[in-house]
Design a protein around this motif. Structure first.
Motif, mmCIF file in Angstrom:
data_model
loop_
_atom_site.group_PDB
_atom_site.id
_atom_site.type_symbol
_atom_site.label_atom_id
_atom_site.label_comp_id
_atom_site.label_asym_id
_atom_site.label_seq_id
_atom_site.Cartn_x
_atom_site.Cartn_y
_atom_site.Cartn_z
ATOM 1 N N LEU A 146 0.830 -1.204 0.000
ATOM 2 C CA LEU A 146 0.000 0.000 0.000
ATOM 3 C C LEU A 146 0.860 1.247 0.000
ATOM 4 C CD1 LEU A 146 -2.281 -1.164 2.939
ATOM 5 C CD2 LEU A 146 -2.934 -1.211 0.524
ATOM 6 N N GLY A 151 -2.413 0.653 -4.455
ATOM 7 C CA GLY A 151 -2.100 -0.659 -3.919
ATOM 8 C C GLY A 151 -1.512 -1.566 -4.984
ATOM 9 N N PRO A 190 -6.643 -0.590 1.787
ATOM 10 C CA PRO A 190 -6.214 -1.904 2.279
ATOM 11 C C PRO A 190 -7.285 -2.983 2.130
ATOM 12 C CG PRO A 190 -5.587 -0.198 3.833
ATOM 13 C CD PRO A 190 -6.469 0.457 2.820
#
Length: 353
Positions: A146, A151, A190
């Motif tokens: 991340l 990401g 995330p």
């Protein structure tokens, strides 16, 4: 089997895919923003054995993205809380708790017991350790990372495919590593990346779809764009037969440090010279009353500090920037005594709760 009918009914998955999941053993290293969503879905979908590895505790700054935890969990061990929640989610799963961080001493023994490793860590040394152990043991691992609104996801060491070192041959120095405390990460990112990692685990175990081997998936949350970058295998990186002597970031200097607990004790004995090297915005939001704020990028000591004969204690959010600051200050002011506070403000706040 009623609980899995929505996936066993899929023509390309079926009862055979469910059976493969039930026999799979998956190790998740890290119970943070990536590990938690991956674990929740792997558990819900019926992965037979899940290994959980972490030794951290829940802090308030985790809650923004580690949504399995609640305010009541702050200060508790992540491993304990996660295990309780997952057991209540699926009582059929076998859980193996590893109350430790992954180290050179335990990596081979632990990873050998699993079919797949899901890397949900947030530091380069552990990623390189996972890679090397998986190459030695011939285990695939699913990578996630991340940064801000972005990401990354990939699968390494799968069916003689590229390893992590094929993509990133050398560990970066501390100065080259992005600082998440300063740069941050958007809370939902995330969850997206962790779920993509879980999907890759399912594909690996069941044999469905196309695994992200030899491809780095880059997700841009601001534009909702996905980019795949292909990379090649370097046969030299597949020849690893033993772990390195150390997996610390390249740095030969010794940085004097003090634990947050010992620092807290010293504060009780009298006034200390404390230097906070976070940004002005971070300092304004939360700081020690006695601290002087000089951001790392503007590090120049005033005369009042230069003339001090007392040790100078340097603090930041997690301890990374304070370590860099002490290195710099030791070079420019060799006659002064500096200590960086391990764990920074994050650790201090846990101690005072």
């Amino acid at each position: 089997m009623d609980r899995y009918t929505r996936q066993t009914g899929l023509a390309d998955f079926g009862p055979e895919g469910q059976q493969k999941l039930s026999k799979a053993k998956v190790l998740v290293v890290g119970l943070g923003g990536l590990g938690l969503p991956a674990l929740q879905y792997l558990n819900a979908m019926g992965v037979g054995t899940l290994g959980l590895m972490d030794q951290d505790t829940v802090d308030y700054h985790n809650l923004q993205r580690q949504v399995l935890y609640t305010e009541a969990d702050v200060g508790q061990a992540k491993l304990t809380v996660t295990l309780q929640r997952l057991q209540s989610q699926n009582s059929q799963t076998t859980f193996i708790a590893h109350d430790t961080f992954l180290t050179k001493d335990n990596a081979l023994d632990v990873i050998a017991k699993y079919d797949v490793v899901l890397d949900a860590t947030d530091n380069f040394p552990t990623r390189y350790l996972i890679n090397d152990a998986c190459v030695i043991l011939n285990k695939p691992f699913v990578y996630g990372a991340l940064h801000g609104f972005e990401g990354h996801v990939s699968v390494f060491n799968y069916q003689n495919g590229p390893t992590y070192r094929c993509l990133y041959p050398e560990m970066p120095s501390m100065e080259e590593i992005p600082n998440c405390d300063e740069n941050g990460v958007l809370g939902v990112i995330p969850g997206i990346i962790g779920n993509l990692q879980a999907l890759e685990v399912v594909k690996l175990v069941t044999g469905i779809g196309e695994v992200l081997s030899g491809k780095l998936l880059v997700f841009d949350g601001l534009s909702q764009n996905y980019l795949k970058i292909a990379f090649q295998t370097n046969p030299e990186h597949q020849k690893i037969r033993q772990l390195q002597e150390t997996y610390q970031t390249p740095d030969c200097s010794v940085v004097p440090s003090i634990s947050a607990k010992d620092f807290s004790q010293k504060r009780l004995t009298g006034s200390l010279v404390v230097l906070d090297v976070r940004t002005s915005k971070e300092f304004y939001q939360d700081h020690l009353p006695e601290a002087l704020n000089i951001p790392l990028q503007e590090l120049e000591l005033p005369n009042t500090v230069l003339e001090s004969k007392e040790p100078i204690y340097v603090i930041c959010q997690s301890g990374k920037r304070s370590e860099l600051a002490v290195k710099q200050l030791q070079e420019t002011h060799p006659k002064l005594s500096f200590y960086h506070i391990l764990g920074g403000m994050n650790k201090l706040r846990i101690l005072t709760q």
